[in-house]
Scaffold this active site. Structure first.
Site, short mmCIF file in Angstrom:
data_model
loop_
_atom_site.label_atom_id
_atom_site.label_comp_id
_atom_site.label_asym_id
_atom_site.label_seq_id
_atom_site.Cartn_x
_atom_site.Cartn_y
_atom_site.Cartn_z
N ALA A 1 0.94 -1.27 -0.08
CA ALA A 1 -0.16 -0.01 0.08
C ALA A 1 0.92 1.23 0.05
O ALA A 1 2.01 1.05 0.41
CB ALA A 1 -0.87 0.04 1.32
N GLU B 1 4.27 -5.17 7.20
CA GLU B 1 3.70 -4.10 8.03
C GLU B 1 4.08 -3.88 9.43
O GLU B 1 3.96 -2.92 10.10
CB GLU B 1 2.03 -4.54 8.00
CG GLU B 1 1.34 -4.39 6.52
CD GLU B 1 1.49 -5.31 5.68
OE1 GLU B 1 2.46 -6.48 6.09
OE2 GLU B 1 0.77 -5.38 4.54
N GLU C 1 -0.87 -9.34 -0.55
CA GLU C 1 -2.28 -9.49 -0.35
C GLU C 1 -3.18 -9.59 -1.62
O GLU C 1 -4.32 -10.08 -1.60
CB GLU C 1 -2.87 -8.57 0.66
CG GLU C 1 -2.20 -8.65 1.96
CD GLU C 1 -2.36 -7.56 2.92
OE1 GLU C 1 -2.06 -6.29 2.72
OE2 GLU C 1 -3.21 -7.65 3.96
N GLY D 1 0.46 -4.82 0.92
CA GLY D 1 -0.86 -4.93 -0.02
C GLY D 1 -0.75 -5.72 -1.41
O GLY D 1 -1.52 -6.32 -1.84
N1 COA Z 1 4.54 2.94 -0.74
C1 COA Z 1 5.00 4.10 -1.05
N2 COA Z 1 6.13 4.35 -1.86
C2 COA Z 1 6.77 3.08 -1.98
C3 COA Z 1 6.39 2.05 -1.51
C4 COA Z 1 5.43 1.96 -0.67
N3 COA Z 1 4.91 0.77 -0.13
N4 COA Z 1 7.62 1.07 -1.99
C5 COA Z 1 8.45 1.72 -2.58
N5 COA Z 1 8.05 3.20 -2.71
C6 COA Z 1 8.86 3.94 -3.32
C7 COA Z 1 9.86 4.60 -2.75
O1 COA Z 1 9.38 5.54 -1.70
C8 COA Z 1 10.60 5.10 -3.93
O2 COA Z 1 10.30 6.35 -4.10
P1 COA Z 1 11.21 7.74 -4.46
O3 COA Z 1 12.17 7.15 -5.52
O4 COA Z 1 10.19 8.82 -4.85
O5 COA Z 1 12.00 7.84 -3.07
C9 COA Z 1 10.46 4.37 -4.97
O6 COA Z 1 9.33 3.47 -4.57
C10 COA Z 1 11.62 3.12 -5.03
O7 COA Z 1 11.76 2.44 -3.82
P2 COA Z 1 13.07 2.30 -2.97
O8 COA Z 1 12.87 1.94 -1.73
O9 COA Z 1 14.11 3.39 -3.62
O10 COA Z 1 13.51 0.95 -3.63
P3 COA Z 1 14.76 0.13 -3.19
O11 COA Z 1 15.14 -1.04 -4.47
O12 COA Z 1 15.82 0.70 -2.40
O13 COA Z 1 14.03 -0.94 -2.17
C11 COA Z 1 11.91 -2.25 -1.37
C12 COA Z 1 12.68 -1.84 -2.43
C13 COA Z 1 10.68 -2.93 -2.02
C14 COA Z 1 12.80 -3.01 -0.44
C15 COA Z 1 11.36 -0.75 -0.65
O14 COA Z 1 11.00 0.04 -1.48
C16 COA Z 1 10.62 -1.11 0.76
O15 COA Z 1 10.92 -1.54 1.59
N6 COA Z 1 9.05 -0.62 0.18
C17 COA Z 1 8.01 -0.77 1.36
C18 COA Z 1 7.72 -2.12 1.47
C19 COA Z 1 6.74 -2.09 2.47
O16 COA Z 1 6.70 -1.82 3.57
N7 COA Z 1 5.35 -2.19 2.04
C20 COA Z 1 4.16 -2.38 2.83
C21 COA Z 1 3.39 -1.28 2.79
S1 COA Z 1 1.95 -1.26 4.14
#
Ligand code: COA
Length: 257
Positions: free
Chosen positions: A66, A135, A115, A112
């Protein structure tokens, strides 16, 4: 229909819906969830659509969760409403569709994203896929059905570990857990989804919808899945598709549904 965050194309009876926010790793914001609902509803209402495939754009992510930036300031009631609304219009909606939905997990499927893949009727993944429910690391719990569907698919102990550690599993572990059915190279992912879709399409869409309903009934509180199976089984009799399926068998020809 024009969408801002998704692409939806229909070819040969298969609707492919692609979440298309690669710069945000296809994170699900409110508008994306609404657009997904509209695209799935369109597929469900169109009798010529026999299978739906859900995937993510780019090579990195199916859906990274999400959209955290959208709910970071939410109150308790806004949080509950976010989960309720999402479950109703997207996650439960997909799970209850009569049109089979295949999730083609092409990269990260987190929160999400996992999910959504779990709401689909089954999942396949590319070999770079990584899955998890992170989460609790954000101080919240899965809210789009993850606490219910993950234990159903992988068992309670594995689900508890995945949820509590907020860790990710790779495609091989997901296959071992039964969370996904097949692993292929990324370029083979959509072709495999389409191939499986093609096999599904040879069968009666009426019977498939009835089977989905019967399987789902086994996971519903207060519903006896065996009773639902009997009702759905009986309901098939006398339908045009039952007559065609049984007649074709007896006439030693392929059924034309
Ligand atoms: N919500 C909003 N933005 C998200 C996102 C999310 N769940 N997941 C990734 N993004 C965005 C990042 O903020 C970043 O945006 P920016 O370039 O404007 O800063 C872009 O997507 C790329 O992500 P980034 O984190 O730089 O990539 P990465 O390769 O370093 O890491 C992940 C990849 C998937 C490990 C990392 O993005 C992450 O942990 N995301 C969140 C996962 C999460 O907790 N999901 C559950 C949400 S309830």
């Amino acid at each position: 229909m024009m969408y801002n965050n998704i692409l939806s194309t229909t070819e040969n009876g298969i609707t492919t819906i692609t979440i298309n926010r690669p710069s945000k790793l296809n994170a699900l914001n409110k508008e994306t969830i609404e657009e997904l609902h509209n695209a799935f509803a369109k597929a469900e209402e169109d009798a010529t659509v026999r299978v739906a495939i859900i995937t993510g754009s780019g090579e990195k992510a199916f859906v990274a969760g999400a959209d955290i930036s959208e709910f970071a300031n939410f109150s308790e009631s806004e949080g509950a409403e976010l989960a309720r609304m999402g479950q109703e219009i997207l996650f439960d909606y997909v799970a209850d569709m009569g049109t089979p939905v295949i999730a083609a997990i092409n990269g990260f499927a987190l929160g999400g994203g996992l999910e959504l893949a779990m709401a689909a009727h089954f999942r396949i993944a590319s070999d770079n896929a990584r899955m998890g429910l992170p989460e609790v690391g954000l101080g919240v719990i899965p809210g789009y059905g993850g606490t219910q569907r993950l234990p159903q698919l992988v068992g309670k102990g594995r689900a508890m570990e995945m949820i509590m550690t907020a860790g990710m599993i790779d495609a091989n572990t997901a296959l071992d857990y039964g969370l996904i059915n097949h692993i292929v190279a990324q370029e083979e992912l959509l072709p495999l989804a389409e191939k499986l879709g093609g096999k599904i399409m040879r069968n009666s869409p009426m019977a498939i919808a009835a089977a989905i309903n019967a399987v789902n009934a086994g996971y519903e509180d207060g519903v006896d899945g065996y009773d639902t199976e009997i009702e759905e089984f009986g309901g098939c009799f006398g339908t045009d598709q039952f007559i065609e399926g049984t007649t074709a068998f007896l006439e030693k020809r392929k059924a034309d549904f």
